[in-house]
Write a protein that holds these residues in place. Structure first.
Motif, PDB file in Angstrom:
ATOM      1  N   SER A 145      37.960  99.504 -67.316  1.00  0.00           N
ATOM      2  CA  SER A 145      37.260  99.978 -68.536  1.00  0.00           C
ATOM      3  C   SER A 145      38.109  99.753 -69.988  1.00  0.00           C
ATOM      4  N   ILE A 204      38.599  99.592 -74.315  1.00  0.00           N
ATOM      5  CA  ILE A 204      38.443 100.114 -75.481  1.00  0.00           C
ATOM      6  C   ILE A 204      38.472  98.849 -76.650  1.00  0.00           C
ATOM      7  N   LYS A 230      34.038 102.394 -76.242  1.00  0.00           N
ATOM      8  CA  LYS A 230      34.303 102.033 -75.057  1.00  0.00           C
ATOM      9  C   LYS A 230      33.221 101.712 -74.248  1.00  0.00           C
ATOM     10  N   PHE A 236      42.979 101.548 -68.444  1.00  0.00           N
ATOM     11  CA  PHE A 236      41.999 101.031 -69.802  1.00  0.00           C
ATOM     12  C   PHE A 236      42.913  99.817 -69.906  1.00  0.00           C
ATOM     13  N   LEU A 270      37.920 108.831 -76.778  1.00  0.00           N
ATOM     14  CA  LEU A 270      36.982 107.880 -76.073  1.00  0.00           C
ATOM     15  C   LEU A 270      37.476 107.620 -74.405  1.00  0.00           C
ATOM     16  N   LYS A 271      38.679 107.539 -74.266  1.00  0.00           N
ATOM     17  CA  LYS A 271      39.215 107.524 -72.995  1.00  0.00           C
ATOM     18  C   LYS A 271      38.606 108.649 -71.939  1.00  0.00           C
TER      19      LYS A 271
END
Length: 248
Positions: A91, A93, A171, A2, A109-110
């Motif tokens: 991905s 955030i 996200k 992330f 969220l992850k």
């Protein structure tokens, strides 16, 4: 893997004189800047690659992170700031720059399923009652089915139409980014420039692109005006168990 993107390009005009000499995210809350609280939560959630999109007084935003400048910050809105960043194979955030939040919300969220996932506070009314004489003057409609978003962002006088409030933390997977960018690029330039994130999310829903939700119970704050900061400082002194305290 992330990465995190903090959208900090705008001045934050509702802060009035408190953003005359500095960007909104450099205002102090609980002895630290809003930006430092965000960086702390993101790093506690094991996100090391952080990009801050700056604009207004961009030279003041520096630290242990990358920066990308929205040179048209005074002509554009939040989604345009987001897409100042080219897509990468990871991905992301995405965080507004005027919010503070627990690292647990980032971790949730992850771990969440879905390509586009937003956080929403079920305890929103307690926070809005502190900030506004009438919470419905500012709160927006939020309707869901399970963990899927149905509608967001409208004005209402009926509190039953507000299940939660979007926090400004979301996200995007690589596919989620591509889907949002494709919808964004479908609009003419004048529409693209004005798009805020809530409107963007509604456009996704209109095109049957799924938006999922991670619901939380407090543990965050939004500092839209300086009076918000003053209210939070006071609340933390009188209520040691304040449900929206992000530091615990």
């Amino acid at each position: 893997m992330f990465r995190a993107i903090i959208l900090a390009a705008g001045r934050g005009s509702r802060m009035k004189e408190h953003t005359k000499e500095k960007p909104k995210c450099l205002n102090i809350l609980a002895n630290d800047t809003l930006l430092k609280w965000q960086l702390k939560s993101l790093k506690e959630a094991d996100i090391e690659k952080i990009i801050v999109v700056n604009g207004y007084k961009s030279d003041l935003i520096n630290g242990d992170f990358e920066t990308v400048t929205n040179k048209r910050w005074n002509e554009t809105n939040m989604v345009a700031s987001l897409f100042c960043i080219p897509s990468t194979k990871s991905s992301a955030i995405i965080s507004y720059s005027d919010i503070v939040y627990k690292s647990e919300h980032v971790n949730s969220l992850k771990k969440s399923k879905g390509d586009i996932v937003i956080t929403a506070d079920l305890m929103w009314k307690k926070l809005w009652e502190l900030r506004f004489e009438n919470p419905l003057d500012d709160a927006e409609t939020f309707q869901s089915e399970g963990n899927k978003l149905i509608h967001i962002g409208g004005k209402t006088s009926d509190i039953s139409e507000i299940e939660a409030q979007y926090m400004g933390l979301l996200k995007l997977t690589e596919l989620g980014w591509e889907n949002m960018k494709e919808v964004y690029d479908s609009f003419p330039s004048d529409i693209k420039d004005k798009l805020d994130m809530t409107s963007m999310i509604n456009h996704l829903l209109d095109r049957n692109i799924e938006v999922n939700i991670v619901f939380v119970n407090g543990g965050w704050c939004e500092s839209d005006s300086y009076s918000d900061i003053e209210i939070y400082e006071k609340q933390m002194k009188i209520d040691k168990n304040w449900i929206h305290d992000w530091r615990k």
